[in-house]
Motif scaffolding. Structure first.
Motif, short mmCIF file in Angstrom:
data_model
loop_
_atom_site.label_atom_id
_atom_site.label_comp_id
_atom_site.label_asym_id
_atom_site.label_seq_id
_atom_site.Cartn_x
_atom_site.Cartn_y
_atom_site.Cartn_z
N LEU A 61 9.29 -5.67 -9.11
CA LEU A 61 10.21 -5.69 -7.97
C LEU A 61 9.48 -5.89 -6.66
O LEU A 61 10.07 -5.81 -5.59
N GLY A 62 8.17 -6.14 -6.74
CA GLY A 62 7.40 -6.41 -5.53
C GLY A 62 6.75 -5.17 -4.93
O GLY A 62 6.13 -5.25 -3.88
N GLN A 63 6.92 -4.04 -5.59
CA GLN A 63 6.29 -2.80 -5.15
C GLN A 63 5.40 -2.34 -6.30
O GLN A 63 5.91 -2.03 -7.35
N GLN A 64 4.11 -2.32 -6.08
CA GLN A 64 3.22 -1.89 -7.16
C GLN A 64 2.64 -0.53 -6.80
O GLN A 64 1.68 -0.45 -6.03
N PRO A 65 3.24 0.54 -7.30
CA PRO A 65 2.80 1.88 -6.91
C PRO A 65 1.34 2.13 -7.29
O PRO A 65 0.87 1.67 -8.32
N ASP A 66 0.65 2.80 -6.39
CA ASP A 66 -0.76 3.11 -6.60
C ASP A 66 -0.86 4.54 -7.13
O ASP A 66 -0.97 5.49 -6.37
N ILE A 67 -0.77 4.66 -8.46
CA ILE A 67 -0.82 5.99 -9.08
C ILE A 67 -2.14 6.10 -9.83
O ILE A 67 -2.28 5.52 -10.90
N GLY A 68 -3.08 6.82 -9.27
CA GLY A 68 -4.35 7.01 -9.96
C GLY A 68 -4.15 7.84 -11.22
O GLY A 68 -3.15 8.54 -11.36
N TRP A 72 -1.18 10.64 -12.05
CA TRP A 72 -0.13 10.18 -12.96
C TRP A 72 0.36 11.32 -13.86
O TRP A 72 -0.44 12.11 -14.38
N GLN A 73 1.67 11.41 -14.01
CA GLN A 73 2.27 12.37 -14.94
C GLN A 73 3.44 11.72 -15.64
O GLN A 73 4.14 10.89 -15.05
N LEU A 74 3.66 12.13 -16.87
CA LEU A 74 4.79 11.62 -17.65
C LEU A 74 5.68 12.79 -18.05
O LEU A 74 5.23 13.73 -18.70
N ASP A 75 6.94 12.70 -17.67
CA ASP A 75 7.92 13.73 -17.96
C ASP A 75 8.74 13.28 -19.17
O ASP A 75 9.39 12.23 -19.10
N VAL A 76 8.67 14.03 -20.25
CA VAL A 76 9.45 13.69 -21.44
C VAL A 76 10.47 14.81 -21.65
O VAL A 76 10.08 15.96 -21.89
N PHE A 77 11.75 14.48 -21.52
CA PHE A 77 12.76 15.55 -21.51
C PHE A 77 14.10 15.04 -22.05
O PHE A 77 14.20 13.91 -22.51
N PRO A 169 -9.02 -0.89 -19.20
CA PRO A 169 -7.92 -0.10 -18.63
C PRO A 169 -6.85 -1.00 -18.03
O PRO A 169 -7.17 -2.02 -17.41
N LEU A 170 -5.62 -0.65 -18.25
CA LEU A 170 -4.49 -1.43 -17.74
C LEU A 170 -4.57 -1.50 -16.21
O LEU A 170 -4.69 -0.48 -15.54
N THR A 171 -4.52 -2.71 -15.66
CA THR A 171 -4.62 -2.86 -14.20
C THR A 171 -3.32 -2.41 -13.53
O THR A 171 -2.25 -2.40 -14.15
N ARG A 172 -3.46 -2.10 -12.26
CA ARG A 172 -2.28 -1.67 -11.48
C ARG A 172 -1.19 -2.74 -11.51
O ARG A 172 -0.01 -2.43 -11.68
N SER A 173 -1.54 -4.01 -11.37
CA SER A 173 -0.51 -5.05 -11.30
C SER A 173 0.26 -5.18 -12.62
O SER A 173 1.42 -5.58 -12.63
N HIS A 174 -0.34 -4.81 -13.71
CA HIS A 174 0.35 -4.87 -15.00
C HIS A 174 0.89 -3.50 -15.44
O HIS A 174 1.21 -3.30 -16.61
N GLY A 175 0.96 -2.57 -14.51
CA GLY A 175 1.65 -1.31 -14.81
C GLY A 175 0.75 -0.11 -15.02
O GLY A 175 1.21 0.95 -15.43
N PRO A 177 -1.60 3.16 -14.32
CA PRO A 177 -2.44 3.47 -15.47
C PRO A 177 -1.73 3.48 -16.83
O PRO A 177 -2.38 3.33 -17.85
N VAL A 178 -0.39 3.58 -16.84
CA VAL A 178 0.30 3.73 -18.13
C VAL A 178 1.63 2.99 -18.10
O VAL A 178 2.43 3.19 -17.17
N ARG A 179 1.87 2.15 -19.09
CA ARG A 179 3.15 1.47 -19.22
C ARG A 179 3.66 1.59 -20.65
O ARG A 179 2.91 1.92 -21.57
N LEU A 180 4.94 1.27 -20.80
CA LEU A 180 5.52 1.18 -22.13
C LEU A 180 5.37 -0.25 -22.64
O LEU A 180 5.40 -1.19 -21.84
#
Ligand SMILES: Nc1nc2c(c(=O)[nH]1)N[C@H]1C(S)=C(S)[C@@H](COP(=O)(O)O)O[C@H]1N2
Ligand SMILES: [Mo]
Length: 226
Positions: A61-68, A72-77, A169-175, A177-180
């Motif tokens: 969407l043109g916004q690439q969040p900078d999450i080191g 980074w946290q993943l909420d599974v609920f 490691p997955l680059t920021r532009s491709h999602g 530190p962690v993507r699905l």
């Protein structure tokens, strides 16, 4: 009950509309890239209406969040017995898995042989224990993006929570530190900068799904638009 009262954390802030967003929404309205052809035979690796690329386009969407990794946290609920909040370290303690798969983007490019490393969605699901009523999964990202899949597609054997691509490691532009990654569906279902996974009994369309894109997104059935 408790789940409904607490309300869904999924959704959150709506990302801004961009020129690309508007263009892709128009393609959905026009049925752009639909061939009307039947699905290719199973021996063909390229789904109908797709062309092969060697590079790897960046789409978001043109916004690439900078999450080191440290933040980074993943909420599974949701409809699970054991909800989890995972740090990057905690994610790394899951068994690691490696899958090589093809990418099929709805904008008509495909890219073969992408090697992903990370955690199998099945291993994650096994840890949180979906309740009997669990049927869908809602994904939310750090850029405000959302998308929805069935629990069955989320749990596909080659689907994973990816932390690396091609051994790096997955680059920021491709999602990063962690993507699905869910290879069997068009790539818009593979949320970058993954923030939360909500397991639910009732489906809810995500960012592109409310803008004319298909709810399921099987490239072999050309499920581009609804
Ligand atoms: N968080 C987030 N994930 C996203 C998107 C996005 O805008 N935000 N775009 C989707 C779309 S439309 C595509 S095609 C792929 C692109 O992934 P890539 O940039 O690594 O090629 O990410 C998907 N996941
Ligand atoms: Mo896309």
């Amino acid at each position: 009950m408790a789940e409904a009262e607490a309300g869904s954390k999924w959704g959150g802030a709506v990302p801004p509309e961009t020129k690309l967003t508007a263009t892709k929404q128009r393609w959905a309205e026009e049925g752009r890239f639909l061939t009307g052809r039947a699905a290719a035979p199973a021996t063909d690796r390229l789904p109908p209406g797709q062309h092969l690329v060697k590079d790897w386009p960046v789409l978001d969407l043109g916004q690439q969040p900078d999450i080191g990794r440290d933040r980074w946290q993943l909420d599974v609920f949701g409809a699970v017995e054991m909800p989890l909040v995972l740090t990057f370290e905690a994610l790394k303690r899951f068994p690691s898995t490696s899958e090589t798969s093809d990418i099929h983007c709805v904008t008509s490019w495909s890219r073969f042989d992408n090697r992903w490393d990370g955690v199998s969605t099945r291993d994650l699901l096994a840890a949180v224990e979906p309740r009997p009523e669990a049927r869908f999964v809602l994904l939310s990202s750090y850029d405000g993006y959302t998308t929805n899949v069935t629990l069955e597609d989320f749990a596909a054997p080659d689907a994973l929570i990816a932390t690396s691509w091609d051994g790096k490691p997955l680059t920021r532009s491709h999602g990063g530190p962690v993507r699905l990654v869910i290879p069997k569906l068009y790539f818009w279902k593979s949320a970058k900068w993954l923030k939360s996974i909500e397991v639910v009994s009732v489906d809810k369309p995500g960012f592109w799904e409310v803008r004319g894109y298909h709810n399921h997104a099987d490239p072999w059935a050309e499920e581009r638009y609804s």
